[in-house]
Design an enzyme around this catalytic site. Sequence first.
Site, PDB file in Angstrom:
ATOM      1  CE  LYS A 170      -1.562   2.882   2.967  1.00  0.00           C
ATOM      2  NZ  LYS A 170      -1.642   4.141   2.158  1.00  0.00           N
ATOM      3  N   GLY A 201      -4.790   3.115  -1.595  1.00  0.00           N
ATOM      4  CA  GLY A 201      -5.777   3.516  -0.607  1.00  0.00           C
ATOM      5  C   GLY A 201      -5.174   4.363   0.486  1.00  0.00           C
ATOM      6  CG  ASP A 202      -7.932   6.260   3.101  1.00  0.00           C
ATOM      7  OD1 ASP A 202      -8.150   5.077   3.441  1.00  0.00           O
ATOM      8  OD2 ASP A 202      -8.856   7.105   2.968  1.00  0.00           O
ATOM      9  N   GLY A 203      -4.921   5.334   4.865  1.00  0.00           N
ATOM     10  CA  GLY A 203      -4.652   4.584   6.084  1.00  0.00           C
ATOM     11  C   GLY A 203      -5.891   3.962   6.686  1.00  0.00           C
ATOM     12  N   GLY A 205      -8.740   3.110   5.190  1.00  0.00           N
ATOM     13  CA  GLY A 205      -9.378   2.070   4.392  1.00  0.00           C
ATOM     14  C   GLY A 205      -8.522   0.862   4.116  1.00  0.00           C
ATOM     15  CB  VAL A 206      -5.686   0.249   2.154  1.00  0.00           C
ATOM     16  CG1 VAL A 206      -4.678  -0.833   1.776  1.00  0.00           C
ATOM     17  CG2 VAL A 206      -6.768   0.338   1.083  1.00  0.00           C
ATOM     18  N   GLY A 207      -4.607   0.758   5.069  1.00  0.00           N
ATOM     19  CA  GLY A 207      -3.540   0.566   6.054  1.00  0.00           C
ATOM     20  C   GLY A 207      -4.003  -0.176   7.284  1.00  0.00           C
ATOM     21  CD  GLU A 245      12.625   5.330   7.890  1.00  0.00           C
ATOM     22  OE1 GLU A 245      12.403   6.406   8.488  1.00  0.00           O
ATOM     23  OE2 GLU A 245      12.638   5.211   6.658  1.00  0.00           O
ATOM     24  CB  CYS A 279      12.306  10.417   8.144  1.00  0.00           C
ATOM     25  SG  CYS A 279      12.870   9.046   7.132  1.00  0.00           S
ATOM     26  CD  GLU A 378      10.034  13.786  10.934  1.00  0.00           C
ATOM     27  OE1 GLU A 378      10.919  13.222  10.278  1.00  0.00           O
ATOM     28  OE2 GLU A 378       9.000  13.217  11.346  1.00  0.00           O
TER      29      GLU A 378
END
Length: 478
Positions: A170, A201-203, A205-207, A245, A279, A378
Amino acid sequence: MREYRKFYIDGQWVDPAQSETFEVVNPATEEVAGIVALGSAADVDKAVGAARRAFLAWSETSREQRLGVLRNILDIYQQRMGDLASALTEEMGAPKALAGGFQVNLGLGHLTTAIDVLEHFTFEEQRGGTLIAKEPIGVCGLITPWNWPLNQIAVKVFPALATGCTMVLKPSEQSPFSAQVFAEILHEAGVPAGVFNLVQGDGAGVGRAISGHPDIDMVSFTGSTRAGIDIAAAAAVGVKRVTQELGGKGPNVILDDADFAANVGAGVATMMVNSGQTCSAGSRMLVPSERMAEAIDVAAQTLSQITVGDPEGDFSIGPVVSEAQFDKIQSLIQKGIDEGATLVGGGVGRPDGLSVGYYVQPTVFADVKNDMTIAREEIFGPVLTILGYDSIDHAVDIANDTDYGLAAFVAGADLEQARSVARRIRAGNITINGAFDFGAPFGGYKKSGNGREWGEFGFHDYLEIKAVIGYASEDGPE
């Protein structure tokens, strides 16, 4: 206008379970650049089922078979580098020189490294009468971010393939174009059906569906610390392996004996690469307090040479990825001003002459204290903070006074002193004097995550360890 309305599941491009879509905005123009389908738990379930079925055969393939597939991917990848670069520029505003250079070449470097590692990797060894076997962990859920799309896909997909795992990828919905081209590459290279699957997809719906799916054996995630915590919590129910990570606030310690002008200038310029959306960037530059004025002069000179503009043109940096990211960076720049840091250059608002696009002024703050917001959070934009230190011990204390521990940098002429400082910094990846190594393990301490990617160490999290005791013994228990 790109339209990607299908997912790659079980070796085919298939329609999603529902018709919801996401408009991908080109951050340079603020116009819609494409449409991508948004997946759901049903799509994840279908992809996981394909990966589970494919695992039976793929996990039993030989080293030579997997090397053959990876070499096929290498051939096609090299042919499609221009397509990958164009996708990166459209989806995240990476300048053409960066997209077609370092961005695409990072993926290529990880691919060639995976091939080199697989050629010699020890999957079995005998210790006395016991066989120690390293076996593929199973079906892997791979969740990647938008800032270095090919790098993050490569460091997950290629080790997973090399070790005999199958997977569901994803990518970020904000940078989905390059992932689609990547899937086309793997298909053309002959990756067996079901071994690699792509669900956009987004977090939500899929993540989340990947993280909690009972038939996924491990989750590898790169992204924010906040999202990493959510993923770990969802995965905990199934006691699956999770590698992460996450965020960073890397110190860049410039020792007094370093080539000061060169290293301050390089630290400023490097911080601005990819519009600061890295990052592992050295976002906290540490210099001797008595040389702060000198650092300010060098930083100002360097800033004057950094150009911002259309990523299709010849500029140093392009826009940041989205309006939300732009707004966050602007608020943190204002916070730095309000908290009393010295604004060396840059500041709030777009650069002169740019009224459209999510362009941020390359910004440097000096005389920063480590308790200021801009030194703690950050920012993930082209913003550098310069802090002063009074001694090497003080520099190490400042470097370690952070919730993060992903990357750090040390510059100095006395290599033994630089090594000593590097050993004392609590971070997973420390660079001395600008070195680079595709084989070095990459990952973080503290809230920067767990597990390691890159090189041989990138294989380990995709493997289970099996001990077969008595393997070499003909005598059983009496």
